[in-house]
Design a protein around this motif. Sequence first.
Motif, PDB file in Angstrom:
ATOM      1  N   GLU A   1       0.833  -1.194   0.000  1.00 49.86           N
ATOM      2  CA  GLU A   1       0.000   0.000   0.000  1.00 49.86           C
ATOM      3  C   GLU A   1       0.873   1.251   0.000  1.00 49.86           C
ATOM      4  O   GLU A   1       1.960   1.269   0.579  1.00 49.86           O
ATOM      5  CB  GLU A   1      -0.921   0.009   1.223  1.00 49.86           C
ATOM      6  CG  GLU A   1      -1.827  -1.210   1.340  1.00 49.86           C
ATOM      7  CD  GLU A   1      -2.894  -1.249   0.266  1.00 49.86           C
ATOM      8  OE1 GLU A   1      -3.066  -0.235  -0.439  1.00 49.86           O
ATOM      9  OE2 GLU A   1      -3.564  -2.285   0.129  1.00 49.86           O
ATOM     10  N   GLU A   2       0.383   2.308  -0.642  1.00 54.31           N
ATOM     11  CA  GLU A   2       1.079   3.589  -0.605  1.00 54.31           C
ATOM     12  C   GLU A   2       0.819   4.290   0.726  1.00 54.31           C
ATOM     13  O   GLU A   2      -0.327   4.356   1.178  1.00 54.31           O
ATOM     14  CB  GLU A   2       0.617   4.485  -1.758  1.00 54.31           C
ATOM     15  CG  GLU A   2       1.212   4.129  -3.100  1.00 54.31           C
ATOM     16  CD  GLU A   2       0.987   5.223  -4.128  1.00 54.31           C
ATOM     17  OE1 GLU A   2       0.279   6.210  -3.806  1.00 54.31           O
ATOM     18  OE2 GLU A   2       1.503   5.096  -5.245  1.00 54.31           O
TER      19      GLU A   2
ATOM     20  N   THR B   1       6.453   9.463  -0.503  1.00 56.40           N
ATOM     21  CA  THR B   1       5.557   8.310  -0.528  1.00 56.40           C
ATOM     22  C   THR B   1       6.360   7.017  -0.491  1.00 56.40           C
ATOM     23  O   THR B   1       7.336   6.860  -1.224  1.00 56.40           O
ATOM     24  CB  THR B   1       4.671   8.330  -1.787  1.00 56.40           C
ATOM     25  OG1 THR B   1       3.886   9.526  -1.778  1.00 56.40           O
ATOM     26  CG2 THR B   1       3.732   7.139  -1.821  1.00 56.40           C
TER      27      THR B   1
ATOM     28  N   ARG C   1       6.006   2.495  -0.031  1.00 54.20           N
ATOM     29  CA  ARG C   1       5.113   1.361  -0.261  1.00 54.20           C
ATOM     30  C   ARG C   1       5.435   0.290   0.763  1.00 54.20           C
ATOM     31  O   ARG C   1       6.579  -0.153   0.890  1.00 54.20           O
ATOM     32  CB  ARG C   1       5.254   0.824  -1.678  1.00 54.20           C
ATOM     33  CG  ARG C   1       4.866   1.831  -2.760  1.00 54.20           C
ATOM     34  CD  ARG C   1       4.827   1.185  -4.134  1.00 54.20           C
ATOM     35  NE  ARG C   1       3.756   0.185  -4.219  1.00 54.20           N
ATOM     36  CZ  ARG C   1       2.491   0.466  -4.544  1.00 54.20           C
ATOM     37  NH1 ARG C   1       2.146   1.728  -4.819  1.00 54.20           N
ATOM     38  NH2 ARG C   1       1.580  -0.479  -4.610  1.00 54.20           N
TER      39      ARG C   1
ATOM     40  N   HIS D   1      -6.077  -0.386   1.409  1.00 55.63           N
ATOM     41  CA  HIS D   1      -6.884   0.697   0.840  1.00 55.63           C
ATOM     42  C   HIS D   1      -8.049   0.133   0.039  1.00 55.63           C
ATOM     43  O   HIS D   1      -7.924  -0.891  -0.640  1.00 55.63           O
ATOM     44  CB  HIS D   1      -6.035   1.575  -0.089  1.00 55.63           C
ATOM     45  CG  HIS D   1      -4.984   2.349   0.650  1.00 55.63           C
ATOM     46  ND1 HIS D   1      -3.998   3.061   0.007  1.00 55.63           N
ATOM     47  CD2 HIS D   1      -4.771   2.534   1.966  1.00 55.63           C
ATOM     48  CE1 HIS D   1      -3.214   3.640   0.898  1.00 55.63           C
ATOM     49  NE2 HIS D   1      -3.664   3.334   2.097  1.00 55.63           N
TER      50      HIS D   1
ATOM     51  N   ALA E   1      -4.291   7.760  -0.427  1.00 53.06           N
ATOM     52  CA  ALA E   1      -3.196   7.091   0.273  1.00 53.06           C
ATOM     53  C   ALA E   1      -3.204   7.455   1.756  1.00 53.06           C
ATOM     54  O   ALA E   1      -3.521   8.585   2.141  1.00 53.06           O
ATOM     55  CB  ALA E   1      -1.865   7.477  -0.353  1.00 53.06           C
TER      56      ALA E   1
END
Length: 249
Positions: free
Chosen positions: A38-39, A81, A83, A160, A166
């Motif tokens: 997920e970001e 950002t 991950r 998400h 995000a």
Amino acid sequence: MVEARGINIGLRGAFLLLCFGLLLGSCRHKPLCDPVQEEVRVVIDWSKAPEANPGRMTGFFYPVSGGEEIRYDFPDVTGGTVRLAPGHYRFVTFNLGTDILQFRGEQKYETIESFTSRTTALSGALRKMRAPSAFETIPFGLSPEPFYAARIYDVQVRRHRTGEAAQEIVVFPEPKYVQIDVRILGVKNLGQLQGMSAGLSGIKSSYFIGLDKYGPGSINIPIALEKSGEDGLHGSALAYGYHRKKPTN
């Protein structure tokens, strides 16, 4: 003979298919087999250190469930950002300096530590002159650069939903250093002074970023001194911290 080889090949193929099927089945129950990431937007808020000019920031995520640390060097001092697989993490972020600021023990949240290299007792012009020193047997460390750090003990990365923005986490770095000024007054015969260096003891040797506490023991740091006025000397240096004497009754 041909028929026997055919049976042997068939059994071998069946065995390989069976193993492959078992491997696929086992991945359904292990989070490490889940490729979903997920970001997460990391926001580095400098409101607690508006004077900071940190240069570069790095961050380490530590999976609570176990596994290796995950490092991200942020493209900007305000964050970026990353991950991550869903789960719980410990997180630290701090600035990277020149060769003076170093870190070690990054494999664990509890052991990641900022420190500086050892040096000689001399500073400024005297170090360049390689002048003799009476303190060669005393451990000296380099004065650190301005150091800023922040941490979050528990970051939960969630899955998400489609179209959902995000996830965002915010950290507030704080200065983890002090400035020490040294002034010496009433010094005579400073006219021919080429250089002078002082040694300051009782300085904290390092700083554990995740635990937010100083390392054990102390070191000395060299401080270059310059003339100040007609009969004074002045110098300054940075330190992680220093040992404060307890007040006596």
